[in-house]
Design a protein around this motif. Structure first.
Motif, mmCIF file in Angstrom:
data_model
loop_
_atom_site.group_PDB
_atom_site.id
_atom_site.type_symbol
_atom_site.label_atom_id
_atom_site.label_comp_id
_atom_site.label_asym_id
_atom_site.label_seq_id
_atom_site.Cartn_x
_atom_site.Cartn_y
_atom_site.Cartn_z
ATOM 1 N N UNK A 1 -2.500 -10.572 -2.489
ATOM 2 C CA UNK A 1 -1.952 -10.987 -3.784
ATOM 3 C C UNK A 1 -1.443 -9.793 -4.583
ATOM 4 N N UNK A 2 -2.193 -8.710 -4.572
ATOM 5 C CA UNK A 2 -1.772 -7.497 -5.294
ATOM 6 C C UNK A 2 -0.460 -6.981 -4.713
ATOM 7 N N UNK A 3 -0.374 -6.955 -3.409
ATOM 8 C CA UNK A 3 0.853 -6.463 -2.758
ATOM 9 C C UNK A 3 2.035 -7.394 -3.015
ATOM 10 N N UNK A 4 1.779 -8.708 -3.039
ATOM 11 C CA UNK A 4 2.839 -9.664 -3.352
ATOM 12 C C UNK A 4 3.333 -9.454 -4.776
ATOM 13 N N UNK A 5 2.411 -9.306 -5.733
ATOM 14 C CA UNK A 5 2.817 -9.071 -7.122
ATOM 15 C C UNK A 5 3.646 -7.804 -7.244
ATOM 16 N N UNK A 6 3.305 -6.768 -6.504
ATOM 17 C CA UNK A 6 4.072 -5.523 -6.548
ATOM 18 C C UNK A 6 5.470 -5.735 -5.968
ATOM 19 N N UNK A 7 5.580 -6.483 -4.868
ATOM 20 C CA UNK A 7 6.899 -6.762 -4.289
ATOM 21 C C UNK A 7 7.750 -7.576 -5.251
ATOM 22 N N UNK A 8 7.122 -8.539 -5.935
ATOM 23 C CA UNK A 8 7.848 -9.343 -6.923
ATOM 24 C C UNK A 8 8.297 -8.467 -8.081
#
Length: 105
Positions: A57-64
């Motif tokens: 989730x943290x990595x997804x938020x960073x990509x977003x």
């Protein structure tokens, strides 16, 4: 798997239904400096460690966040990352995006 040198969760001793780790095992996993930091801040306390889903989730938020920095619209972000447009709009400003709190069992 990131911690491939452990064959299973069974590699950790079990104390009253909770996995436990010796200082030596913690040093083996994290290295001297990081293990010392963990022991300094949380030694002797029960700590809930985020799991791999939390990391995802943290990595997804960073990509977003990066997609928005590069000029993507909320609709483009929603389609690309599989979230709703409303969620993408909320995630555009990190201070506005709050996930549900973690529950201790």
């Amino acid at each position: 798997m990131i911690l491939g040198f452990f064959t299973s969760c069974g590699d950790f001793p079990d104390l009253d239904g909770k996995r436990a780790m010796s200082p030596e095992e913690l040093i083996k996993i994290l290295g001297d400096e990081a293990a010392e930091r963990v022991m300094y801040y949380w030694g002797g306390t029960r700590v809930s460690v985020p799991d791999m889903d939390d990391l995802r989730k943290v990595r997804l938020r960073e990509r977003i966040r990066q997609a928005f920095i590069q000029g993507a619209t909320p609709a483009q972000v929603a389609e690309r990352f599989g979230v709703s447009v409303r969620t993408a709009q909320r995630m555009r400003v990190p201070a506005n995006y709050v996930e549900r709190e973690t529950k201790m069992i």
